[in-house]
Design an enzyme around this catalytic site. Structure first.
Site, PDB file in Angstrom:
ATOM      1  CE  LYS A 152      18.849  76.606  41.573  1.00 56.59           C
ATOM      2  NZ  LYS A 152      17.724  76.368  40.546  1.00 56.59           N
ATOM      3  CG  LEU A 175      13.810  84.013  42.574  1.00 51.05           C
ATOM      4  CD1 LEU A 175      13.328  84.638  40.966  1.00 51.05           C
ATOM      5  CD2 LEU A 175      14.235  85.743  43.221  1.00 51.05           C
ATOM      6  CG  HIS A 233      12.820  70.547  42.589  1.00 49.08           C
ATOM      7  ND1 HIS A 233      12.619  72.044  42.301  1.00 49.08           N
ATOM      8  CD2 HIS A 233      13.377  70.413  43.855  1.00 49.08           C
ATOM      9  CE1 HIS A 233      13.148  72.072  43.645  1.00 49.08           C
ATOM     10  NE2 HIS A 233      13.037  70.977  44.760  1.00 49.08           N
ATOM     11  CE  LYS A 235       9.055  71.021  33.896  1.00 48.24           C
ATOM     12  NZ  LYS A 235       9.427  72.030  32.200  1.00 48.24           N
ATOM     13  CD  GLU A 295      17.272  73.078  33.871  1.00 46.56           C
ATOM     14  OE1 GLU A 295      17.936  72.273  33.736  1.00 46.56           O
ATOM     15  OE2 GLU A 295      15.810  71.961  33.824  1.00 46.56           O
ATOM     16  NE  ARG A 305      14.658  66.919  27.841  1.00 50.72           N
ATOM     17  CZ  ARG A 305      13.565  67.201  28.867  1.00 50.72           C
ATOM     18  NH1 ARG A 305      12.319  67.051  28.421  1.00 50.72           N
ATOM     19  NH2 ARG A 305      14.131  67.558  30.155  1.00 50.72           N
ATOM     20  CB  VAL A 350       7.193  65.341  28.848  1.00 48.49           C
ATOM     21  CG1 VAL A 350       5.339  64.905  29.432  1.00 48.49           C
ATOM     22  CG2 VAL A 350       8.581  64.672  29.497  1.00 48.49           C
TER      23      VAL A 350
END
Length: 449
Positions: free
Chosen positions: A158, A203, A235, A237, A287, A291, A294
């Site tokens: 990553k 995973l 990745h 949603k 992570e 903020r 959504v």
């Protein structure tokens, strides 16, 4: 309390903030690009300021223009919404330097959580469980090979400055690591200007579970349960629900307390979300988003709170209006993200809305900036609406979602609404037995030309 706040965003989230402020008796300033002159958030605000041409870099990401708009209008505070400048530590520092208030956490907290390696190290120190992996950036391929041998395959490489699925590559075996490492670094450099990567255990069948936290900036914090965001494509949603269908009350209380205690220890202020992969009863930190998310409406629905109102209160120096003991879950909520995209390739389809009708009725909420005759500009994210339903239990929420989707009318552009009609026919969705890979596999066989 503030007399006037500026909303440094657009679309449905800008409307969301404007509505909350209006209920609090606070005047609002909308900023907009020339492409958004006729946008609903501009129409709804008390004042508006054009801050540049259509590209986001020249308008919604233009820090000097936003600060100037505050000075022109006398706005005392800035709400960033999500996206754009919402997690830009430099922006927050500039806001502070101009004696304005940023409605959100401090620049320091944003900076710490914005770097995934630093965030992971910080969370480890705070007692939050993390995925096994490298202690920091992996400098070269030789180090990567040795590390992966210790961790065990599969692994994921990553970008440390990553987001949105970019700079992420999976290596299933030792034969894959060379290509995964080099590709992830290349993508990271191109997307973020930083080719540093780290490596974690991959995973195989996890769920994506996130914990909503809220702090007062003075050592007190609460959690507002979890959201299951496992239905994802690339990745990103697609559907979120709360509470998670696989999480027990005991697990919720345990991980919730860990997260609330962690953000309290660092004097975190405002809304934040701590995201995990969940597999076999264990949570692994991914992570923290510093903020509003959504998908915040599903949390608001089951706890009967207004997270934006609470953000504004805390930023103004007021205490949180609830404690952990005040918070209890009521029913079940689901949100679907409706994009202006053409299936099956999910290609953006901006254009003119010839007819729009939002569904209604008990337990139905529609967050959208659409209206009849509105033209969706091609310059921004394709999200055009969020449909949120709430019911006494998951089965009733699913039935309500099905009914509401049937009422929704969006004519003139292609949307992802047909995807949700199809998903509501799937037993794995109806019984909640899906993971973060489920939708990708389903799309490969069920949504073809």
């Amino acid at each position: 309390m503030f007399d006037k706040i500026l909303v440094a965003n657009r679309g449905e989230i800008a409307l969301r903030v404007i509505r909350a402020a209006r209920e609090m008796g606070i005047q609002t300033v909308a900023v907009h690009s020339t492409a958004d002159t006729d946008a609903m958030h501009v129409r709804m605000a008390d004042e508006s300021v054009c801050i540049g041409p259509p590209p986001g870099t020249d308008s919604y990401l233009s820090i000097p223009s936003i600060i100037a708009a505050c000075e022109i209008t006398g706005a005392q505070a800035i709400h960033p919404g999500y996206g754009f400048l919402s997690e830009n530590a430099n922006f927050v520092q500039i806001v502070d330097d101009h004696d304005l208030t940023f409605i959100g956490p401090t620049a320091k907290h944003i900076q710490v959580m914005g770097d995934k390696i630093t965030a992971k190290d910080t969370m480890k120190e705070l007692g939050v469980p993390c995925v096994p992996g490298s202690d920091g950036g992996v400098p070269d391929l030789e180090t990567a090979r040795a590390l992966c041998k210790d961790i065990g395959y599969p692994v994921i490489v990553k970008a440390t400055a990553g987001g949105g699925g970019r700079g992420m590559k999976v290596a299933q075996t030792a034969d894959d690591i060379d290509m995964a490492f080099q590709t992830a670094r290349s993508e990271a450099k191109a997307a973020f200007g930083n080719d540093e990567v780290y490596i974690e255990k991959y995973l195989t069948t996890p769920r994506h579970i996130e914990i909503q936290v809220f702090g007062d900036g003075k050592g007190k914090a609460v959690h507002l349960g979890e959201r299951d965001c496992s239905l994802q494509r690339r990745h990103q949603k697609v559907l979120e629900e709360a509470p998670g269908p696989c999480i027990s009350e005991e697990e919720r209380a345990r991980i919730g307390k860990i997260c609330a205690d962690a953000v309290a220890k660092i004097d975190y202020a405002g809304a934040g979300t701590i995201e995990f992969l969940y597999e076999n009863g264990e949570f692994y930190f991914i992570e923290m988003n510093t903020r509003l998310q959504v998908e915040h409406p599903v949390t608001e629905a089951i706890f009967d709170v207004d997270l934006v109102r609470e953000q504004i209160r805390v930023a103004a120096g007021l205490p949180m209006s609830f404690t952990q003991d005040d918070l209890s879950i009521n029913g079940h909520a689901i949100e679907v993200r409706i994009n202006a995209e053409k299936l099956p390739e999910f290609a953006p389809r901006p254009g003119r809305i010839s007819q729009f009708h939002a569904p209604g009725g008990l337990g139905v909420r529609m967050d959208s900036a659409l209206y009849d005759g509105y033209t969706i500009p091609p310059h921004y994210d394709s999200l055009i609406a969020k449909l949120i339903v709430h019911g006494p239990d998951r089965a009733s929420a699913l039935a309500r979602l099905d009914r509401a989707l049937g009422e929704l009318i969006v004519d003139g552009v292609d949307t992802t609404v047909p995807l949700f009609h199809a998903l509501l026919q799937e037993n794995d969705v109806l019984d909640g037995s899906y993971n973060i890979h489920w939708l990708e596999h389903w799309l490969e066989t069920n949504l073809q030309d």
